[in-house]
Design a protein around this motif. Sequence first.
Motif, PDB file in Angstrom:
ATOM      1  N   ALA A 123      -2.006   6.476  -3.616  1.00  0.00           N
ATOM      2  CA  ALA A 123      -3.295   6.665  -4.275  1.00  0.00           C
ATOM      3  C   ALA A 123      -3.184   7.748  -5.341  1.00  0.00           C
ATOM      4  CB  ALA A 123      -4.344   7.046  -3.236  1.00  0.00           C
ATOM      5  N   GLU A 146       0.832  -1.202   0.000  1.00  0.00           N
ATOM      6  CA  GLU A 146       0.000   0.000   0.000  1.00  0.00           C
ATOM      7  C   GLU A 146       0.870   1.257   0.000  1.00  0.00           C
ATOM      8  OE1 GLU A 146      -2.693  -0.177   3.229  1.00  0.00           O
ATOM      9  OE2 GLU A 146      -3.697  -1.991   2.553  1.00  0.00           O
ATOM     10  N   ARG A 162      -8.221  10.319   2.199  1.00  0.00           N
ATOM     11  CA  ARG A 162      -7.034   9.518   1.964  1.00  0.00           C
ATOM     12  C   ARG A 162      -6.535   8.922   3.280  1.00  0.00           C
ATOM     13  NH1 ARG A 162      -4.669  10.332  -2.999  1.00  0.00           N
ATOM     14  NH2 ARG A 162      -5.802  11.847  -4.306  1.00  0.00           N
TER      15      ARG A 162
END
Length: 310
Positions: free
Chosen positions: A211, A206, A220
């Motif tokens: 993102a 991740e 977020r």
Amino acid sequence: MTLLYLQPLLKLRAVIPITLSLLITACAGLTQTSSKQAPVTIAQVVEAPSATALEKPLEANLAVAPLGTKGLPTVLPKVGLKEVKPPLALASTNQPTDAIAFWLGEAGWAFEQDKLTTPKSDNSYYYLTKVLAKEPNNIKAVAALKKIVERYYKLLRSSLSQNKVQQARVFLSRATLVMPTHGQLASMRQLIDDHAVNQSAEVSAEVSAPAPATAVPAMRNQKLLVPTQLLDQQDQLLAQWLIRVAKKAHALKATMLIVAPKDDQVRWLYQTMNSADPEQRIRANIKHSRPARVEVKYLARKDELEVYAN
């Protein structure tokens, strides 16, 4: 002359039958009266108890007939019965066995309630240790200890499925206390280590894939890894980076989650970040897990926080 001489004789002859008749009648009446009289009963002589006898309890060798509806009770003669004394109460030789049965029952009940090692002095492990203190090789107690470890194994797996690694470690610790030599303990440790590795890999993935930016602000959740070696050393460069992250998070009105495996690690991370602004506290929660990281949630069009560069 003749008639005059016989006249007294004739009177006497008439009187005799009458007299006999009266005698017969009187005798008949006397017999009838005697037959109609109440029968003569022989009075029973009952010796009245003395004052001394009344004060004493009845002896075991006197039997008294029950009272009837009429008349006095009949006192039966002594028959020579000996006084029967109750046997002396002997100390029970089964007391230890009874105690062990009780403790085993309490241990089973506590196990059904999932009171395995807590609360104190009222759990399955507590009662089983009392049994083993008296009978170290009690088969039922040893088997029950194995069941407790097996139960902790199931609880540990359930915790890991919910990503509750710290709770899983607590279950492993308690299972080790119950039976340090149980064969499943190694499997439990391996499950925790594998889960930690997988979780670290997921977090790293991740972090490595930020993102994408959006046209409008969106919520977020940036996950910033903290190097474990530098964390243990309480590195000053790491501390400066944490302070910059805390200031930026405050400007973004973000909330944070501070994650680390150990208490002292979590405490140092929190204190370092909270020192960024002496007038305000950071909005952060803490969690014991792996890998060490800082998760920051905020509203923005793109990722605003810098990742630590080794």
